[in-house]
Motif scaffolding. Structure first.
Motif, mmCIF file in Angstrom:
data_model
loop_
_atom_site.group_PDB
_atom_site.id
_atom_site.type_symbol
_atom_site.label_atom_id
_atom_site.label_comp_id
_atom_site.label_asym_id
_atom_site.label_seq_id
_atom_site.Cartn_x
_atom_site.Cartn_y
_atom_site.Cartn_z
ATOM 1 N N THR A 115 97.120 26.796 37.482
ATOM 2 C CA THR A 115 97.085 26.083 38.759
ATOM 3 C C THR A 115 96.839 24.596 38.539
ATOM 4 O OG1 THR A 115 96.190 28.060 39.808
ATOM 5 C CG2 THR A 115 95.989 26.010 41.041
ATOM 6 N N ILE B 99 90.699 23.916 45.239
ATOM 7 C CA ILE B 99 91.878 23.056 45.186
ATOM 8 C C ILE B 99 91.614 21.847 46.090
ATOM 9 C CG2 ILE B 99 94.364 22.882 45.579
ATOM 10 C CD1 ILE B 99 94.495 25.960 45.285
ATOM 11 N N ALA C 287 94.230 23.024 39.414
ATOM 12 C CA ALA C 287 93.796 22.654 40.762
ATOM 13 C C ALA C 287 93.117 21.299 40.825
ATOM 14 C CB ALA C 287 92.851 23.724 41.304
ATOM 15 N N LYS D 150 95.038 30.092 38.143
ATOM 16 C CA LYS D 150 96.431 30.406 37.812
ATOM 17 C C LYS D 150 97.212 30.778 39.065
ATOM 18 C CE LYS D 150 95.248 35.089 36.563
ATOM 19 N NZ LYS D 150 94.974 35.985 35.481
ATOM 20 N N ILE D 151 98.508 30.586 38.961
ATOM 21 C CA ILE D 151 99.432 30.990 40.021
ATOM 22 C C ILE D 151 100.314 32.067 39.415
ATOM 23 C CG2 ILE D 151 101.252 30.257 41.612
ATOM 24 C CD1 ILE D 151 100.160 27.354 41.170
ATOM 25 N N GLU E 166 103.503 33.541 35.321
ATOM 26 C CA GLU E 166 102.375 32.753 35.807
ATOM 27 C C GLU E 166 102.343 31.377 35.159
ATOM 28 O OE1 GLU E 166 98.353 33.750 33.436
ATOM 29 O OE2 GLU E 166 99.092 35.426 34.622
ATOM 30 N N GLN F 27 103.557 23.137 41.067
ATOM 31 C CA GLN F 27 103.444 24.290 40.162
ATOM 32 C C GLN F 27 104.057 25.537 40.804
ATOM 33 O OE1 GLN F 27 103.033 23.117 37.182
ATOM 34 N NE2 GLN F 27 101.196 24.250 36.564
ATOM 35 N N VAL G 167 99.572 21.317 42.806
ATOM 36 C CA VAL G 167 99.600 22.780 42.958
ATOM 37 C C VAL G 167 100.917 23.203 43.607
ATOM 38 C CG1 VAL G 167 98.502 24.756 44.084
ATOM 39 C CG2 VAL G 167 97.093 22.992 42.989
ATOM 40 N N THR H 86 96.919 32.744 49.303
ATOM 41 C CA THR H 86 96.102 31.635 48.814
ATOM 42 C C THR H 86 94.690 31.763 49.363
ATOM 43 O OG1 THR H 86 95.974 29.215 48.625
ATOM 44 C CG2 THR H 86 96.774 30.102 50.713
ATOM 45 N N ILE I 142 98.337 32.187 44.744
ATOM 46 C CA ILE I 142 97.833 30.882 44.326
ATOM 47 C C ILE I 142 96.323 31.000 44.169
ATOM 48 C CG2 ILE I 142 97.642 28.435 44.875
ATOM 49 C CD1 ILE I 142 100.125 28.838 46.713
#
Length: 104
Positions: free
Chosen positions: A33, A82, A35, A13-14, A30, A45, A42, A65, A9
């Motif tokens: 995020t 975030i 955020a 992007k995640i 991907e 997501q 988040v 994270t 995270i």
């Protein structure tokens, strides 16, 4: 063969990667995020991303994270990337979702 799912995270992007027992990367996916939309978005997501792997034989999930996460899966400190991330019960929030609750 059982696989593991790794989730990163980040502030923009995640990413999630499905890894085989022998270390081979089987699938990578991907999402942004986003955020600025806050912690609950988040988390949503992350769940949305993990759903892409729901048909895989997964033995466990690891999540990385920004910030510090305690042994109970709560984010105890985070960067400002975030909003509202500090204090989130990451493990229990994700485990409540119907994706892979027993794998965290």
């Amino acid at each position: 063969m059982e696989n593991v799912l790794g989730i990163d995270i980040g502030g923009t992007k995640i990413r999630a990667g499905l890894v085989a027992e022998d270390g081979r990367l089987l699938k990578l996916s991907e999402l942004p995020t986003e955020a600025e939309r806050g912690a609950q978005h988040v988390l949503a997501q992350v769940v949305r991303l993990t759903e892409r792997f729901s048909d895989a034989n997964i033995a466990g999930i690891g999540i990385g994270t920004a910030g510090q996460v305690d042994l109970n899966g709560q984010i105890i400190s985070a960067t400002r990337n975030i909003p509202g991330w500090t204090g989130v019960q990451l493990q229990s929030e994700i485990a409540q979702k119907p994706v892979f609750p027993s794998k965290l």
